[in-house]
Design a protein around this motif. Structure first.
Motif, PDB file in Angstrom:
ATOM      1  N   GLY A   1      35.745  36.810  27.225  1.00 16.18           N
ATOM      2  CA  GLY A   1      34.755  36.939  26.166  1.00 16.18           C
ATOM      3  C   GLY A   1      34.553  38.375  25.712  1.00 16.18           C
TER       4      GLY A   1
ATOM      5  N   ARG B   1      27.283  33.475  17.541  1.00 16.71           N
ATOM      6  CA  ARG B   1      28.406  33.073  18.397  1.00 16.71           C
ATOM      7  C   ARG B   1      29.545  32.450  17.623  1.00 16.71           C
TER       8      ARG B   1
ATOM      9  N   ASP C   1      33.402  30.670  18.776  1.00 22.24           N
ATOM     10  CA  ASP C   1      34.341  30.319  19.837  1.00 22.24           C
ATOM     11  C   ASP C   1      35.753  30.693  19.397  1.00 22.24           C
TER      12      ASP C   1
ATOM     13  N   ILE D   1      28.839  37.385  19.633  1.00 24.53           N
ATOM     14  CA  ILE D   1      29.342  36.733  20.843  1.00 24.53           C
ATOM     15  C   ILE D   1      30.632  35.996  20.510  1.00 24.53           C
TER      16      ILE D   1
ATOM     17  N   GLN E   1      33.215  33.838  22.128  1.00 24.53           N
ATOM     18  CA  GLN E   1      33.197  33.057  23.363  1.00 24.53           C
ATOM     19  C   GLN E   1      34.521  32.358  23.641  1.00 24.53           C
TER      20      GLN E   1
ATOM     21  N   ALA F   1      30.784  29.027  27.486  1.00 29.23           N
ATOM     22  CA  ALA F   1      29.394  29.472  27.307  1.00 29.23           C
ATOM     23  C   ALA F   1      28.691  29.555  28.652  1.00 29.23           C
TER      24      ALA F   1
ATOM     25  N   MET G   1      29.942  32.626  30.517  1.00 24.60           N
ATOM     26  CA  MET G   1      29.389  33.880  30.005  1.00 24.60           C
ATOM     27  C   MET G   1      27.970  34.086  30.517  1.00 24.60           C
TER      28      MET G   1
END
Length: 394
Positions: free
Chosen positions: A57, A74, A76, A130, A132, A141, A144
């Motif tokens: 991450g 966030r 991904d 973020i 991720q 998640a 993290m």
């Protein structure tokens, strides 16, 4: 639609990054090249970064002013273990790996927003970016958080965005309360006694036990669950036998359970266990019941969802701000929402007409080998991130 000029000017360069990521997909916790690309871009734009949360991450930090308020955005970044059917220039270069869920686009939208926020800083507080890993089954998640994400970066709220085929490109949708379901797996191993298929009375056949069990599981949905509660039990695999003239010793039944609340999930797990064990016993067999909880339900916080809705309306208008119909798919953004206030929302990806020559002939839907993210979303998606951060920190 009220977008941001600088984002539109940067759209082509950000789209180039998106296609680079698409061509080099990496599976959960293996996103080394992707994380390097993200870290390099953020550093080039003067954004401090922290790495290693959830293994791969990346967290970028943009600060301005003196306010202690903060917000987390966030995206991904992992791909799926599937083979791409598209043949355009940015198709996957790694057989068996593909960005079939648009995480490449999610990264691109947040990078576009990061560049603008770093250049203009029209807010008072801190924006945490973020990036991720491992949303597709790895629980990135959760990892993290375990690595201290919210301890080191104590943000006031966190938001996540996903593209959604079927909605018109650039439309947004959000809902209050449950947005995605919990994801859970079950496995029942029925233990009987093998015999010659022509002499069934000498054995204990696990196959009719499995048939009874599959039917009985559905009574949990129709007779144990409140009709207004939402849940799904799907038996997706039954494995047994090796020969047509042999009654097998064992039969394995597997599948998935989805719910919007943990109370309903608790009830279903207990009832499935009871049905499995007692049904097997009624036929003289035994059953070993296993139940694995993957992702919890993704439940939006009402205040944050309403705030987000107001930002959407201001950006794209009332007609393009929709109510999201909760889906029985799952999302590990749920772990963030268990720890912090926030909301999960979607941006329309269109109907697939954006795909250039060389794409596969199938539908442009999530987890489909013919899918490709719509680059026309980069500007409105980044604009939403920018306006959300600015207004949250106003």
């Amino acid at each position: 639609m009220s977008l941001i000029d600088t984002l539109q000017a940067d759209a082509d360069s950000i789209a180039t990054l998106r296609r680079d990521i698409h061509a080099h997909p990496e599976l959960c916790f293996q996103e080394v090249r992707t994380a390097d690309l993200i870290a390099r871009q953020l550093s080039d734009w003067g954004i401090p970064i922290h790495r290693g949360f959830g293994k791969t991450g990346v967290v970028g930090i943009i600060q301005n002013g003196n306010s202690q308020r903060s917000i987390g955005l966030r995206a991904d970044m992992d791909a799926l273990p599937m083979t791409e059917h598209n043949r355009f220039a940015h198709a996957s270069k790694h057989p068996g790996k593909m960005h079939a869920c648009g995480h490449d686009g999610h990264v691109a939208m947040l990078l576009g927003a990061a560049r603008h926020l770093a250049q203009h800083r029209d807010f008072d507080g801190t924006v945490y970016l973020i990036f991720q890993p491992a949303e597709e089954g790895g629980g990135g998640a959760r990892e993290m958080i375990k690595d201290g994400l919210f301890d080191k970066f104590p943000m006031d709220a966190v938001f996540g965005m996903h593209n959604w085929p079927g909605f018109e490109a650039g439309q947004f949708a959000v809902c209050d309360g449950p947005a995605m379901a919990s994801s859970n797996e079950f496995k029942v191993t029925i233990k009987g006694k093998g015999a010659h298929a022509a002499l069934p009375h000498l054995g204990l056949d696990p196959v009719p036990v499995a048939c009874q069990m599959v039917q009985a599981f559905q009574t949990i949905i129709t007779r144990n669950k409140k009709p207004i509660d939402t849940a799904v039990i799907s038996v997706t695999m039954i494995h047994t036998g090796e020969a047509t003239n042999v009654i097998p010793d064992t039969c394995v039944v597997e599948g998935t359970v989805r719910t919007f609340t943990l109370d309903v999930l608790d009830m279903i797990e207990q009832r499935m266990k009871d049905i499995a064990e007692h049904t097997a016993a009624a036929f003289g067999c035994a059953a070993a019941f296993e139940f694995h909880r993957n992702y919890p339900p993704t439940v939006n916080h009402a205040r944050e969802a309403q705030f987000l809705r107001s930002v959407m309306r201001e950006l794209v208008g009332e007609a393009n701000t929709l109510e999201f119909e909760p889906a029985m798919t799952a999302e590990d953004f749920s772990y963030f929402l268990l720890e912090k206030p926030g909301a999960y929302f979607v941006i329309g990806n269109g109907d697939g007409s954006h795909r250039i020559s060389g794409h596969g002939m199938g539908p442009c839907t999530l987890h489909n080998p013919n899918y490709d993210f719509n680059d026309a979303l980069i500007t409105p998606g980044a604009a939403l991130w920018v306006r959300l951060a600015e207004k949250w920190l106003a």
